[in-house]
Design a protein around this motif. Structure first.
Motif, PDB file in Angstrom:
ATOM      1  N   SER A   6       1.596   9.400  -6.211  1.00  0.00           N
ATOM      2  CA  SER A   6       2.499   8.688  -5.396  1.00  0.00           C
ATOM      3  C   SER A   6       3.167   9.383  -4.406  1.00  0.00           C
ATOM      4  N   LEU A  33       5.707  -2.848 -15.659  1.00  0.00           N
ATOM      5  CA  LEU A  33       5.572  -1.561 -15.509  1.00  0.00           C
ATOM      6  C   LEU A  33       6.221  -1.009 -14.150  1.00  0.00           C
ATOM      7  N   LYS A  34       6.816   0.261 -13.991  1.00  0.00           N
ATOM      8  CA  LYS A  34       7.718   0.626 -12.732  1.00  0.00           C
ATOM      9  C   LYS A  34       6.946   1.410 -12.001  1.00  0.00           C
ATOM     10  N   PRO A  35       6.742   1.369 -10.522  1.00  0.00           N
ATOM     11  CA  PRO A  35       6.100   2.394  -9.758  1.00  0.00           C
ATOM     12  C   PRO A  35       6.704   3.711  -9.908  1.00  0.00           C
ATOM     13  N   ILE A  68      -3.471   1.900 -10.163  1.00  0.00           N
ATOM     14  CA  ILE A  68      -3.249   2.139 -11.690  1.00  0.00           C
ATOM     15  C   ILE A  68      -4.031   3.207 -12.160  1.00  0.00           C
ATOM     16  N   GLU A  78       1.586   1.313  -4.089  1.00  0.00           N
ATOM     17  CA  GLU A  78       2.521   1.370  -5.514  1.00  0.00           C
ATOM     18  C   GLU A  78       1.581   1.999  -6.525  1.00  0.00           C
ATOM     19  N   LYS A 106      -0.878   8.408 -16.625  1.00  0.00           N
ATOM     20  CA  LYS A 106       0.550   8.738 -16.262  1.00  0.00           C
ATOM     21  C   LYS A 106       0.543  10.219 -16.040  1.00  0.00           C
ATOM     22  N   TYR A 114       1.118   3.027 -10.289  1.00  0.00           N
ATOM     23  CA  TYR A 114       1.762   2.832 -11.742  1.00  0.00           C
ATOM     24  C   TYR A 114       0.788   3.771 -12.607  1.00  0.00           C
ATOM     25  N   PHE A 136       0.460  -5.649 -18.049  1.00  0.00           N
ATOM     26  CA  PHE A 136       0.933  -5.532 -16.719  1.00  0.00           C
ATOM     27  C   PHE A 136       0.220  -6.900 -15.959  1.00  0.00           C
TER      28      PHE A 136
END
Length: 512
Positions: free
Chosen positions: A146, A172-174, A136, A152, A139, A154, A165
């Motif tokens: 990724s 939350l979408k990976p 995590i 995963e 953004k 996030y 989350f």
């Protein structure tokens, strides 16, 4: 209540997992231990404001935060989110069951939003290696992290997203990046091309040889002759990055914080052009928390030093060892950091302070001895490490105004790739060697054999130009590359003669 969250510390281009233990007990003070620096200690104020502004509470009890292993110094503000998540879990505001499955990193703003961090890619690689389920982070760093498979990732914009989350109140979408597709889509996507350069065929030939063998090159010529323009187009004729090289280069740029939010991978060869006022540390890397310098940011690409004699002598001298070893080691009392620095050095310079020594039309106005004094700013050992010395002459009007199409970078790159393939086959049992420029002196003796006529030619050139033993090796390496470009197994006289021609600064004509 005791809760553990996990973050990561970056040293060089490697990451180490850090366990953040948060314990809340009776009392009123806040303690943070485990060798935190000032930025980590200040996290208390950022965390408190962020939690309040997002509708959460900061416990008014004794909060002890331990960052283990305690003998590694924790630096920077990227542990804010790790500590804040631990505080929320220890105070019962977050469900702690799945915290141990995630690495959590991010710098908090006072309103609870997140700022980007450095080193997201090495952290993601280490997280996968250590068996974590996910990562995590802010953004802005999500695409970069990724590209690591089986993890995963996030990307979150606020601490509210993290709380939602773990409590199961928000989904939350990976972030998903197809690494290979991303890599191949933007490969060799250069803005400039050799077809834009009018004339200068001999310089293009020299740069083709340099690209084919990974040789260092210096361009000597008057102002406005096109030295910088030619150097900037050199990456466009280098072989495309392999996926491994791309990942390695991306790791360095990630650690330095040089990746934009839209970037996932560095897919084109880096081109770094530092100003001549650069300090030694900025060039080779270092500082109290060692960061990569320009020579590491140019790894797998080109380092261009414009107006070479204007650089501080000390800055140029610290480059000598990395040029040979293709890595730089920065040592501190408690640890040592290695940064890769396998780059092609391209330098440019005027032949004299006024710029017109040896000019075909203009007169040099420098006083006697000035040219030699100007050239002596560059040490002999550094010049010896530069394989090709190329004279750049101004382009005349008829060539400038000609409509004749010049050769595209793509065609030159194909010849360079063929020559490199020959070299890869030659060094098949040495995966660390990719180009002729990397050959050791013993390999030069074994792989660059010349006949009796070649020996005679080289002997005369050595005596006339007063070349050093290192320059002798350089000539043989360059002639081997020229032979590879022509598809010849033997080094012929014309290959040797062309290699000798590219040692301009060794000639007596440059002695002033």
């Amino acid at each position: 209540m005791l809760v553990k969250t996990f973050g990561s510390a970056v040293y060089g281009i490697q990451a180490i997992t850090i366990t953040v233990e948060v314990n809340i007990a009776s009392g009123t003070k806040y303690f943070i231990v485990g060798l935190p620096d000032v930025a980590v200690k200040e996290s208390y104020f950022r965390i408190e404001s962020a939690l309040k502004n997002c509708g959460f509470r900061m416990p008014r009890q004794q909060v002890v935060v331990n960052m283990a292993p305690a003998d590694i110094k924790k630096e920077g503000s990227s542990y804010d989110l790790t500590i804040a998540t631990g505080v929320l879990a220890a105070s019962g505001q977050i469900e702690p069951e799945t915290l141990d499955k995630f690495i959590i990193m991010g710098e908090l703003s006072l309103d609870g939003s997140l700022q980007p961090i450095k080193g997201a890619l090495p952290i993601a690689i280490q997280a996968r290696k250590d068996g974590f389920k996910g990562f995590i982070l802010p953004k802005q760093n999500a695409r970069e992290a990724s590209i690591v498979n089986d993890l995963e990732v996030y990307g979150v914009e606020s601490i509210k997203d993290v709380v939602g989350f773990f409590n199961g109140t928000s989904d939350l979408k990976p972030e998903i990046v197809n690494t290979r597709e991303e890599f191949y889509d933007s490969l060799c996507n250069y803005d400039s091309d050799f077809s834009e350069v009018k004339g200068q065929e001999n310089i293009k030939r020299a740069l083709e040889i340099a690209a084919a063998g990974g040789h260092n090159v210096i361009l000597i010529g008057p102002p406005g002759a096109g030295k910088t323009m030619l150097a900037r187009r050199l990456p466009s004729i280098l072989p495309p990055l392999s996926l491994y090289e791309s990942l390695e280069t991306t790791k360095i740029h990630s650690v330095a914080g040089k990746l934009a939010a839209a970037d996932a991978l560095v897919t084109i060869r880096p081109f770094r052009s530092p100003h001549h006022t650069i300090s030694d540390v900025a060039l080779v890397g270092g500082g109290s928390n060692p960061a990569p310098g320009e020579i590491s940011l140019a790894h797998n690409g080109v380092l261009f030093l414009d107006e070479l004699p204007e650089f501080k002598r000390s800055a140029l001298e610290v480059m000598r060892q990395p040029l040979e070893e293709r890595r730089v080691t920065i040592s501190r009392a408690k640890f040592t950091v290695d940064y890769p620095s396998s780059f092609m050095l391209v330098a440019s310079m005027n032949p004299c302070p006024c710029g017109y020594y040896n000019h075909p039309e203009k007169e040099c106005i420098c006083p006697p001895g000035m040219v030699q004094k100007y050239l002596s700013k560059i040490s002999g050992p550094l010049l010896d490490r530069i394989d090709l010395h190329v004279e750049v002459t101004p382009v005349n009007f008829s060539e400038l105004s000609s409509d004749r199409a010049a050769e595209k970078s793509e065609l030159i790159r194909e010849r360079v790739i063929r020559a490199r393939e020959i070299q890869v086959e030659r060094f098949g049992n040495r995966p660390d060697l990719h180009a002729n420029a990397q050959m050791s002196p013993q390999m030069v003796r074994d792989l660059c054999k010349i006949n009796a006529a070649g020996q005679t030619l080289l002997k005369k050139a050595m005596e006339k130009l007063g070349l050093s033993a290192r320059a002798y090796d350089r000539i043989l390496k360059v002639s081997r590359t020229i032979a590879d470009l022509s598809g010849s197994e033997e080094i012929k006289l014309e290959h040797l003669a062309e290699a000798i021609h590219f040692r301009s600064l060794d000639r007596e004509g440059w002695a002033g």
